[in-house]
Design a protein around this motif. Structure first.
Motif, PDB file in Angstrom:
ATOM      1  N   ARG A   2      39.785   4.001 -24.601  1.00  0.00           N
ATOM      2  CA  ARG A   2      41.169   3.984 -24.493  1.00  0.00           C
ATOM      3  C   ARG A   2      41.975   3.381 -25.346  1.00  0.00           C
ATOM      4  N   GLN A   3      41.980   2.041 -25.438  1.00  0.00           N
ATOM      5  CA  GLN A   3      42.658   1.812 -26.755  1.00  0.00           C
ATOM      6  C   GLN A   3      42.901   2.225 -27.435  1.00  0.00           C
ATOM      7  N   MET A  64      30.077   7.208 -12.411  1.00  0.00           N
ATOM      8  CA  MET A  64      31.314   6.509 -13.487  1.00  0.00           C
ATOM      9  C   MET A  64      32.542   7.103 -12.886  1.00  0.00           C
ATOM     10  N   LEU A  65      32.578   8.683 -12.600  1.00  0.00           N
ATOM     11  CA  LEU A  65      33.335   9.209 -12.514  1.00  0.00           C
ATOM     12  C   LEU A  65      34.555   8.838 -11.305  1.00  0.00           C
ATOM     13  N   ILE A  66      33.937   8.107 -10.263  1.00  0.00           N
ATOM     14  CA  ILE A  66      34.419   7.303  -9.138  1.00  0.00           C
ATOM     15  C   ILE A  66      35.418   5.819 -10.084  1.00  0.00           C
ATOM     16  N   GLU A  67      34.240   5.376 -10.369  1.00  0.00           N
ATOM     17  CA  GLU A  67      34.961   3.568 -11.112  1.00  0.00           C
ATOM     18  C   GLU A  67      36.189   4.324 -12.077  1.00  0.00           C
ATOM     19  N   ILE A  68      36.278   5.449 -12.533  1.00  0.00           N
ATOM     20  CA  ILE A  68      37.277   5.665 -13.966  1.00  0.00           C
ATOM     21  C   ILE A  68      38.521   6.118 -12.954  1.00  0.00           C
ATOM     22  N   ALA A  69      38.427   6.901 -11.640  1.00  0.00           N
ATOM     23  CA  ALA A  69      39.470   7.280 -10.701  1.00  0.00           C
ATOM     24  C   ALA A  69      39.837   5.912  -9.622  1.00  0.00           C
ATOM     25  N   ILE A  70      39.157   4.972  -9.992  1.00  0.00           N
ATOM     26  CA  ILE A  70      39.856   3.845  -8.875  1.00  0.00           C
ATOM     27  C   ILE A  70      40.489   3.232 -10.428  1.00  0.00           C
ATOM     28  N   LEU A  71      39.446   2.899 -11.485  1.00  0.00           N
ATOM     29  CA  LEU A  71      40.802   2.396 -12.450  1.00  0.00           C
ATOM     30  C   LEU A  71      42.119   3.404 -12.744  1.00  0.00           C
ATOM     31  N   GLU A  72      42.615   4.419 -12.564  1.00  0.00           N
ATOM     32  CA  GLU A  72      43.489   4.769 -12.608  1.00  0.00           C
ATOM     33  C   GLU A  72      43.837   5.233 -11.871  1.00  0.00           C
ATOM     34  N   TYR A  75      42.965   8.056  -5.684  1.00  0.00           N
ATOM     35  CA  TYR A  75      42.101   7.113  -4.858  1.00  0.00           C
ATOM     36  C   TYR A  75      41.464   8.319  -4.318  1.00  0.00           C
ATOM     37  N   ASP A  76      42.956   9.448  -4.130  1.00  0.00           N
ATOM     38  CA  ASP A  76      42.225  10.244  -3.267  1.00  0.00           C
ATOM     39  C   ASP A  76      41.128  11.013  -4.195  1.00  0.00           C
ATOM     40  N   ASP A  77      41.286  11.619  -5.448  1.00  0.00           N
ATOM     41  CA  ASP A  77      39.554  11.980  -6.378  1.00  0.00           C
ATOM     42  C   ASP A  77      38.242  10.864  -6.252  1.00  0.00           C
ATOM     43  N   ALA A  78      38.701   9.457  -5.702  1.00  0.00           N
ATOM     44  CA  ALA A  78      38.258   8.659  -5.748  1.00  0.00           C
ATOM     45  C   ALA A  78      37.020   9.340  -4.643  1.00  0.00           C
ATOM     46  N   VAL A  79      37.390   9.236  -3.080  1.00  0.00           N
ATOM     47  CA  VAL A  79      37.018   9.293  -1.700  1.00  0.00           C
ATOM     48  C   VAL A  79      36.125  10.908  -2.144  1.00  0.00           C
ATOM     49  N   ALA A  80      37.708  11.681  -2.686  1.00  0.00           N
ATOM     50  CA  ALA A  80      36.468  13.419  -2.952  1.00  0.00           C
ATOM     51  C   ALA A  80      34.601  13.196  -3.633  1.00  0.00           C
ATOM     52  N   THR A  88      23.794  13.177  -2.065  1.00  0.00           N
ATOM     53  CA  THR A  88      23.021  13.250  -2.703  1.00  0.00           C
ATOM     54  C   THR A  88      22.009  12.354  -1.967  1.00  0.00           C
ATOM     55  N   ARG A  89      20.886  12.171  -2.494  1.00  0.00           N
ATOM     56  CA  ARG A  89      19.992  11.128  -3.172  1.00  0.00           C
ATOM     57  C   ARG A  89      20.477   9.204  -3.870  1.00  0.00           C
ATOM     58  N   ARG A  90      20.489   9.043  -2.835  1.00  0.00           N
ATOM     59  CA  ARG A  90      21.291   7.700  -4.203  1.00  0.00           C
ATOM     60  C   ARG A  90      20.044   6.127  -4.137  1.00  0.00           C
ATOM     61  N   TRP A  91      19.387   5.906  -4.775  1.00  0.00           N
ATOM     62  CA  TRP A  91      19.141   4.744  -5.145  1.00  0.00           C
ATOM     63  C   TRP A  91      20.144   3.212  -4.611  1.00  0.00           C
ATOM     64  N   SER A  92      21.234   3.349  -5.332  1.00  0.00           N
ATOM     65  CA  SER A  92      21.759   2.003  -5.862  1.00  0.00           C
ATOM     66  C   SER A  92      23.399   3.003  -4.255  1.00  0.00           C
ATOM     67  N   TRP A  93      24.118   1.945  -3.878  1.00  0.00           N
ATOM     68  CA  TRP A  93      25.431   1.822  -3.235  1.00  0.00           C
ATOM     69  C   TRP A  93      26.208   0.502  -3.688  1.00  0.00           C
ATOM     70  N   SER A  94      26.089   0.287  -5.679  1.00  0.00           N
ATOM     71  CA  SER A  94      26.525  -0.509  -5.815  1.00  0.00           C
ATOM     72  C   SER A  94      28.487  -0.248  -5.950  1.00  0.00           C
ATOM     73  N   ILE A  95      28.579   1.317  -5.806  1.00  0.00           N
ATOM     74  CA  ILE A  95      29.620   1.633  -6.214  1.00  0.00           C
ATOM     75  C   ILE A  95      31.088   1.419  -4.930  1.00  0.00           C
ATOM     76  N   ASP A  96      29.597   1.558  -3.902  1.00  0.00           N
ATOM     77  CA  ASP A  96      30.414   1.078  -2.291  1.00  0.00           C
ATOM     78  C   ASP A  96      31.620   0.568  -1.634  1.00  0.00           C
ATOM     79  N   GLU A  97      30.974  -0.944  -2.197  1.00  0.00           N
ATOM     80  CA  GLU A  97      32.116  -2.233  -2.167  1.00  0.00           C
ATOM     81  C   GLU A  97      33.193  -1.559  -2.818  1.00  0.00           C
ATOM     82  N   GLN A  98      33.267  -1.886  -4.510  1.00  0.00           N
ATOM     83  CA  GLN A  98      34.214  -1.920  -5.586  1.00  0.00           C
ATOM     84  C   GLN A  98      35.246  -0.289  -4.360  1.00  0.00           C
ATOM     85  N   LEU A  99      34.666   0.996  -4.210  1.00  0.00           N
ATOM     86  CA  LEU A  99      35.145   1.615  -3.588  1.00  0.00           C
ATOM     87  C   LEU A  99      36.461   1.363  -2.181  1.00  0.00           C
TER      88      LEU A  99
END
Length: 184
Positions: A2-3, A64-72, A75-80, A88-99
């Protein structure tokens, strides 16, 4: 990114191209945001053979879209996006805690649900170390229940965990530790 794009005066176009890529998997210079709108030189990275062979199965890249929505702070977009991701089937839940941490104030019920899910997964491991980790998420939940004036719900949660897992002595000890520490 971005910078650098802001210095070049092209952040809106670059942002649009990036978001389109994360949604569709189309590289910006090849039509993702339209060649006329993509302000940077063409992408020189080749598409991995595995993606060509098996298709674009990693798109949309919701994490990644959730991470961007959080950064920006969208929050409504991140939750959606998170609700779509959960379908979906997921192998990782790394974004859950961050969100959950990011949306605790704006969407407390969603954050509580995420933390409860994480704690439940840890408790199902039936390991003392996992119980200690689950306590961390239970403390987050206690804080949010307190901030929203719903300590009765917190108390009911602890009671239900004790009843459901009464045979897991180490877990009950961890729950007792939460009570003794003044968390209940």
């Amino acid at each position: 990114m971005r910078q650098a794009a802001e210095k070049a005066g092209s952040w809106p176009e670059v942002r649009g191209g990036i978001l389109d890529y994360l949604q569709t998997g189309r590289l910006p210079a090849t039509g993702g945001a339209g060649k006329s709108r993509w302000p940077l030189p063409g992408i020189e990275v080749k598409v991995p053979a595995s993606r060509e062979k098996f298709g674009q199965d990693s798109f949309p890249n919701r994490e990644m879209l959730i991470e961007i929505a959080i950064l920006e702070q969208r929050y409504d977009d991140a939750v959606a996006l998170f609700q779509e991701l959960n379908k979906t089937r997921r192998w990782s839940w790394s974004i859950d805690e961050q969100l959950a941490t990011a949306i605790a104030a704006s969407h407390p019920d969603v954050a509580l649900g995420i933390w409860k899910s994480i704690a439940d997964r840890l408790i199902r491991q039936v390991k003392p170390k996992a119980y200690q980790e689950a306590a961390r998420y239970l403390r987050h939940m206690r804080r949010v229940y307190g901030e929203t004036g719903r300590l009765a719900d917190w108390n009911a949660l602890i009671v239900s965990l004790r009843l459901e897992h009464k045979a897991k002595r180490r877990l009950v000890e961890v729950l007792d530790g939460l009570v003794k520490a003044g968390d209940l």
